[in-house]
Structures are given as structure tokens and as C-alpha cells.
Design an enzyme around this catalytic site. Structure first.
Site, PDB file in Angstrom:
ATOM      1  N   SER A  14       0.824  -1.224   0.000  1.00  0.00           N
ATOM      2  CA  SER A  14       0.000   0.000   0.000  1.00  0.00           C
ATOM      3  C   SER A  14       0.854   1.269   0.000  1.00  0.00           C
ATOM      4  O   SER A  14       1.799   1.399   0.766  1.00  0.00           O
ATOM      5  CB  SER A  14      -0.930   0.009   1.215  1.00  0.00           C
ATOM      6  N   LYS A  65     -13.664  -4.967   2.144  1.00  0.00           N
ATOM      7  CA  LYS A  65     -14.596  -3.848   1.912  1.00  0.00           C
ATOM      8  C   LYS A  65     -16.055  -4.211   2.191  1.00  0.00           C
ATOM      9  O   LYS A  65     -16.823  -3.373   2.639  1.00  0.00           O
ATOM     10  CB  LYS A  65     -14.427  -3.322   0.494  1.00  0.00           C
ATOM     11  N   ASP A 102     -13.855   4.980  -3.728  1.00  0.00           N
ATOM     12  CA  ASP A 102     -13.214   4.368  -4.903  1.00  0.00           C
ATOM     13  C   ASP A 102     -13.804   4.895  -6.217  1.00  0.00           C
ATOM     14  O   ASP A 102     -13.071   5.175  -7.174  1.00  0.00           O
ATOM     15  CB  ASP A 102     -13.384   2.841  -4.886  1.00  0.00           C
ATOM     16  N   GLY A 127     -13.989  -8.446 -12.721  1.00  0.00           N
ATOM     17  CA  GLY A 127     -14.019  -8.588 -11.269  1.00  0.00           C
ATOM     18  C   GLY A 127     -15.398  -8.288 -10.718  1.00  0.00           C
ATOM     19  O   GLY A 127     -16.208  -7.586 -11.363  1.00  0.00           O
ATOM     20  N   GLY A 130     -15.075  -6.247  -3.924  1.00  0.00           N
ATOM     21  CA  GLY A 130     -15.400  -4.960  -3.316  1.00  0.00           C
ATOM     22  C   GLY A 130     -15.153  -3.781  -4.232  1.00  0.00           C
ATOM     23  O   GLY A 130     -15.987  -2.872  -4.323  1.00  0.00           O
ATOM     24  N   ALA A 131     -14.029  -3.777  -4.923  1.00  0.00           N
ATOM     25  CA  ALA A 131     -13.703  -2.626  -5.774  1.00  0.00           C
ATOM     26  C   ALA A 131     -14.678  -2.538  -6.945  1.00  0.00           C
ATOM     27  O   ALA A 131     -15.199  -1.453  -7.254  1.00  0.00           O
ATOM     28  CB  ALA A 131     -12.269  -2.742  -6.283  1.00  0.00           C
ATOM     29  N   ASN A 151     -16.408 -12.054 -14.277  1.00  0.00           N
ATOM     30  CA  ASN A 151     -15.675 -12.417 -13.062  1.00  0.00           C
ATOM     31  C   ASN A 151     -15.279 -13.880 -13.127  1.00  0.00           C
ATOM     32  O   ASN A 151     -15.980 -14.705 -13.718  1.00  0.00           O
ATOM     33  CB  ASN A 151     -16.560 -12.176 -11.828  1.00  0.00           C
ATOM     34  N   ARG A 152     -14.133 -14.199 -12.522  1.00  0.00           N
ATOM     35  CA  ARG A 152     -13.630 -15.582 -12.507  1.00  0.00           C
ATOM     36  C   ARG A 152     -14.704 -16.539 -11.987  1.00  0.00           C
ATOM     37  O   ARG A 152     -14.910 -17.620 -12.536  1.00  0.00           O
ATOM     38  CB  ARG A 152     -12.385 -15.633 -11.620  1.00  0.00           C
ATOM     39  N   ARG A 156     -20.784 -14.566  -8.973  1.00  0.00           N
ATOM     40  CA  ARG A 156     -20.600 -13.261  -8.310  1.00  0.00           C
ATOM     41  C   ARG A 156     -20.874 -12.110  -9.282  1.00  0.00           C
ATOM     42  O   ARG A 156     -21.366 -11.055  -8.881  1.00  0.00           O
ATOM     43  CB  ARG A 156     -19.189 -13.136  -7.731  1.00  0.00           C
TER      44      ARG A 156
END
Ligand code: NAP
Length: 268
Positions: A14, A65, A102, A127, A130-131, A151-152, A156
Site C-alpha cells: 500500500s 470492503k 473508490d 471482477g 469490493g472494488a 468475473n472468474r 458473483r
């Protein structure tokens, strides 16, 4: 001394302490911003400890998140509805407010710094964590022609599009990704494992703008993959990181830092 923190796992990568340190300098504030590595089930305890220490607020990053929602007395702004939190505000009366900055960070970076309009463009979002959840409503508000989510774990992506009903928003399986996109936004955490998401090459053309929420000192795996397929325009999420941090700083202190100064200082 004002204390802040960022909580996540992993956390060593980070750059938030450095960015907030530069913001604080602009206002002559003495700031201590720590990185806290949190175990899988340790978020509530880690946040309680920060409150005990009198920390002013914290940022929440991968993979906490969604979990952070349960720790808020009230959720505000873009976080309402989705409940994906990246900023906690610990107020003096003990109330904990949750925000998501974000989306503001991504849109400001794309539009103001990279001159990328979203309106009427075909957008692929990779994806559904959370993001990705945090940025979908703001991307839709910009009026894309389509916003497809891959998404993988396909379920989801399906769940995500059901949360935000919109005719432009659709979940796609790998087989259904059969067109080239104008803007491809990687909001997966694959980069943290040193890999790129497993996408078909047909989604990318020379004019596809490729944006990776991940960032690193060298080109990220997703952007390297895109570059190898001839995508000429690419950017990582460092600009978004600075902009979402500025929005969080404003929540805590009511002050808006000059992000351009920080970009120049860190990137030079
Ligand atoms: P998260 O909630 O843990 O979600 C992770 C997402 O990545 C899930 O959709 C997951 O798919 C997917 N994923 C993980 N490994 C993958 C792989 N090897 N291949 C393909 N997909 C994979 O994490 P997050 O909070 O959404 O964060 C995602 C990324 O965005 C992180 O790299 C984070 O650092 C970055 N980020 C950057 C900024 C910024 O300011 N620049 C802000 C927020 C986030 P499954 O559902 O299949 O597990």
C-alpha cells in the site's frame, strides 16, 4: 499528532501512508498513518483497537470492503445500497460512518487526468469483488453504451448486476465475451498474485483503453498482457489511489488536497 491507518491483507504494497503524508504536509498537519495487516476474521477486532487508540479514521482495502459494512453505524454517499466500504470515519461521539471513495477516485482519474469519457462507450469491467461493486453505480451514471461484467466466479458477476438493475449492465461468461471493448477496467485482484485475469484476446483492439485498478512500480501483469496484444493506451490505478485518498482526506478533515502536486511529487 493525528493518527490514521489502512487495513487489509496483503498490505505491505500500500502507498496510502505516503500519499496521506503528502496531503498532510500541504496543510501543515502532523500525521501518523500506519499499515495494519489484518487476519481473515480479524477486521472487527482491528477496527475496535484503532478506536481504542483514538485513531481519527481508516481506509479499508482488499479483501475487507464488504465486511466493513457491519462495523458502520451509518453508511453514506456512494456506499449506500451496495454496502462496500473503503473509508471509516470515527467521530468524537463514537459514531462510525462508512463511505466509499473508490468510485470518485476512478471517475476523476479517467475523466480529468486520462481524458477518457465513459459516455456511449462499450465498457468491460473485470471482477466482482469490493472494488468492482463500488464503482459500478458511478460508471453507469456516466452513460456507457454497455457495461459488461466478467468475473472468474460467474455467480458473483450475476449477483453484482442484480444489485444494480440497469439495461446497460450485463454479466458475461468467458464464451459470451465476443466483442472488442472501448474501455476495459480490471478490478480483479489477480495482479496481487502476479497474474493477469484469463481473458480472451478478442476483447482487446489497438484502440481499447486498458485501465488496471492494481498498480505497481513496473507495468502490471494485466497491462503487460494488453500491451502484448497491441493496446496502445493503458494506465494503472495509481492515479485512482491518489484521488480516492483525497476524497477520504476531505471526509476526515474537510480539506481538499491538491492531488496534482502529489502526482508530480510521487511520479517524478
Ligand atoms: P476483493 O474484494 O478481494 O475481490 C477480488 C476480485 O478479484 C474478485 O472478483 C475475484 O474473483 C478476483 N480475482 C482474484 N484473483 C483472481 C485471478 N487470479 N484471476 C481473476 N480474477 C481474480 O478485492 P477488491 O477490493 O475488489 O480489490 C481488487 C483489486 O483492485 C486489488 O488489486 C486492489 O488493490 C485494487 N484496488 C485499487 C484501488 C485503487 O485506488 N487503485 C482501489 C480499490 C481496489 P472471484 O470472485 O472469482 O474470487
Amino acid at each position: 499528532m493525528i493518527n490514521l491507518a489502512v487495513l487489509g491483507n496483503p498490505i505491505a504494497h500500500s502507498r496510502s501512508p505516503e500519499i496521506h503524508g503528502l496531503f498532510a504536509q500541504q496543510f501543515g498537519m502532523a500525521l501518523d498513518y500506519q499499515k495494519v495487516l489484518v487476519s481473515e476474521h480479524g477486521l472487527a477486532e482491528a477496527v475496535a483497537e484503532l478506536v481504542r487508540q483514538g485513531v481519527r479514521g481508516c481506509n479499508i482495502t482488499v479483501p475487507f470492503k464488504s465486511q466493513a459494512r457491519a462495523l458502520c453505524d451509518e453508511v453514506k454517499g456512494d456506499a449506500i445500497g451496495l454496502g462496500v466500504i473503503n473509508t471509516l470515519d470515527f467521530t468524537p461521539n463514537g459514531t462510525v460512518y462508512g463511505y466509499n471513495t473508490d468510485a470518485q477516485g476512478l471517475i476523476t482519474d479517467l475523466k480529468d487526468h486520462l481524458e477518457q469519457s465513459i459516455q456511449d462507450r462499450r465498457v468491460l469491467l473485470i471482477g466482482a469483488g469490493g472494488a468492482a461493486q463500488g464503482v459500478v453505480p458511478a460508471l453507469l451514471r456516466e452513460g456507457p453504451e454497455t457495461l459488461h461484467v466478467w468475473n472468474r466466479t460467474p455467480q458473483r458477476a450475476e449477483q453484482l448486476v442484480q444489485l444494480v438493475p440497469s439495461s446497460e449492465l450485463e454479466a458475461k461468461t468467458l464464451e459470451q465475451l465476443d466483442e472488442q471493448y472501448d474501455l476495459i477496467i480490471n478490478a480483479s485482484a489477480a495482479g496481487l498474485q502476479g497474474s493477469a485475469p484469463d481473458l480472451p484476446r478478442r476483447v482487446i483492439g489497438p484502440n481499447s483503453f486498458c485501465y488496471d485498478l492494481s498498480y505497481s512500480d513496473s507495468e502490471t501483469p494485466f497491462l503487460r498482457w494488453a500491451s502484448g496484444l497491441g493496446a496502445m493506451h493503458r494506465a494503472d490505478g495509481f492515479g485512482m489511489l491518489i484521488e480516492q485518498a483525497a476524497a477520504a482526506f476531505h471526509i476526515w478533515f474537510g480539506l481538499l488536497p491538491d492531488t496534482q502536486v502529489v502526482r508530480t511529487e510521487i511520479l517524478s
